[in-house]
Design an enzyme around this catalytic site. Structure first.
Site: not given
Ligand code: NDP
Length: 311
Positions: A134, A137-138
């Site tokens: 992701c 997200c990261d």
């Protein structure tokens, strides 16, 4: 006879449980094989509203679980193998030796990001070591360092382009000599001066530093088998997702990739009483917050369906 059985305990499932429980439906949530869903395999979640300092993925899921059970949702650690529709319009959920009867079902069984199947992958995803599926997200954790994305579809191109905001360089590792992505997504990635495509290559091994964090990958040329090392601090997997819909037994239509199809503008499916919410039906957004929103919608729709039945 249950009112609502919710299959899956990601953000969609727990949100559906919170709403159904507060509507006095006493929902039963079945966790499946991965309680808490995909967020339990990430570390910091910085884009879920309400947590300005960020929250650890497993902690967020635990809080959602607490909130659902506080209002009377019940959790059972079972996996549904098959759903059957009964003549009276209710459903039987077959879970090993147990059968659960219910008036409605909310399918929030999610999708699992595909990984390569190399040794140690699960540990690398869980320890913040630099392996993730992701970028949204990261990505922000990898500022001014080189990273790579593996895959050649829309997700890979989109993630690679997104990562150029942070990374010093983004390598796109593609196993063939062409991209599967749509022309517009492909062009955006190919034209970007921070993105370098490595064609005809696959990741053969993750290289780790003394702290156990990714510091590179061993690449293998898919044509001549030759190997080379590439220095990167993170690997973003974008080789597709597998929706968890194998147990639906034809009661929900699926698209060609196996995702559950909802009736437009709703979470209802072709079978009255069965709703689909979250990543199991989402090929576009795949975010915790969008899944949570769909879980809410599914619970409200199920509540109305039950009220109509009673009328
Ligand atoms: P896709 O299935 O479209 O693409 C997967 C990619 O990963 C392909 O290039 C495939 O290679 C490659 N791949 C698969 N397995 C491996 C492996 N073991 N090793 C190396 N490479 C591998 O998945 P996506 O997640 O990209 O997209 C899924 C759907 O979501 C699509 O319909 C897409 O259009 C849509 N989507 C739309 C977006 C948007 O419109 N904004 C954004 C993201 C996705 P190969 O081509 O050789 O099979």
């Amino acid at each position: 006879m249950e009112n609502v059985v919710i299959i899956g305990t990601g953000p969609a499932g727990y949100t559906a449980a919170i709403y159904a429980a507060r509507a006095d439906l006493s929902p039963l949530i079945l966790t499946g094989a991965q309680p808490g869903g995909q967020l339990t395999t990430t570390t910091d979640v910085e884009n879920f509203p309400g947590f300005p300092e960020g929250v650890m993925g497993p902690d967020l899921m635990f809080k959602m679980q607490e909130q659902a059970t506080k209002f009377g949702a019940r959790i059972d650690f079972q996996t549904v193998e098959k759903i059957e529709k009964e003549e009276d319009g209710t459903f039987s959920l077959l879970c090993g030796k147990n059968t659960i009867q219910t008036k409605t079902v909310i399918v929030s069984s999610g999708a699992s990001a595909r990984y390569l199947g190399l040794p140690g992958e699960l540990e690398l995803t869980q320890s913040g070591a630099g392996l993730t599926a992701c970028a949204t997200c990261d990505g922000a954790f990898y500022r001014d360092v080189p990273v790579c994305v593996i895959g050649g579809g829309d997700s890979a191109c989109e993630e690679a382009t997104f990562l150029t905001k942070f990374a010093s360089k983004v390598y796109l590792i593609v196993r063939r000599d062409e991209l599967r992505a749509s022309k517009v997504m492909a062009k955006r990635a190919l034209d970007h001066d921070k993105i370098e495509v490595i064609w005809n290559s696959g990741i053969h091994e993750y290289l780790l530093n003394d702290d156990g964090k990714i510091c590179g990958v061993k690449l293998q040329d898919t044509q001549d088998g030759s190997e080379s090392n590439l220095d990167v601090n993170a690997v973003f997997m974008a080789i597709g997702h597998t929706p968890n819909t194998g147990f639906l037994n034809g009661l929900v239509d699926l698209d060609e990739s196996g995702y559950a199809l909802q009736n437009p503008g709703t979470t209802s499916t072709k079978t009255p009483g069965i709703y689909a919410a979250g990543d199991v039906a989402d090929t576009v957004y795949r975010q915790a917050i969008t899944a949570a929103g769909q879980g809410c919608a599914a619970a409200l729709e199920a509540e109305k369906y039950i009220a109509d039945l009673e009328d």
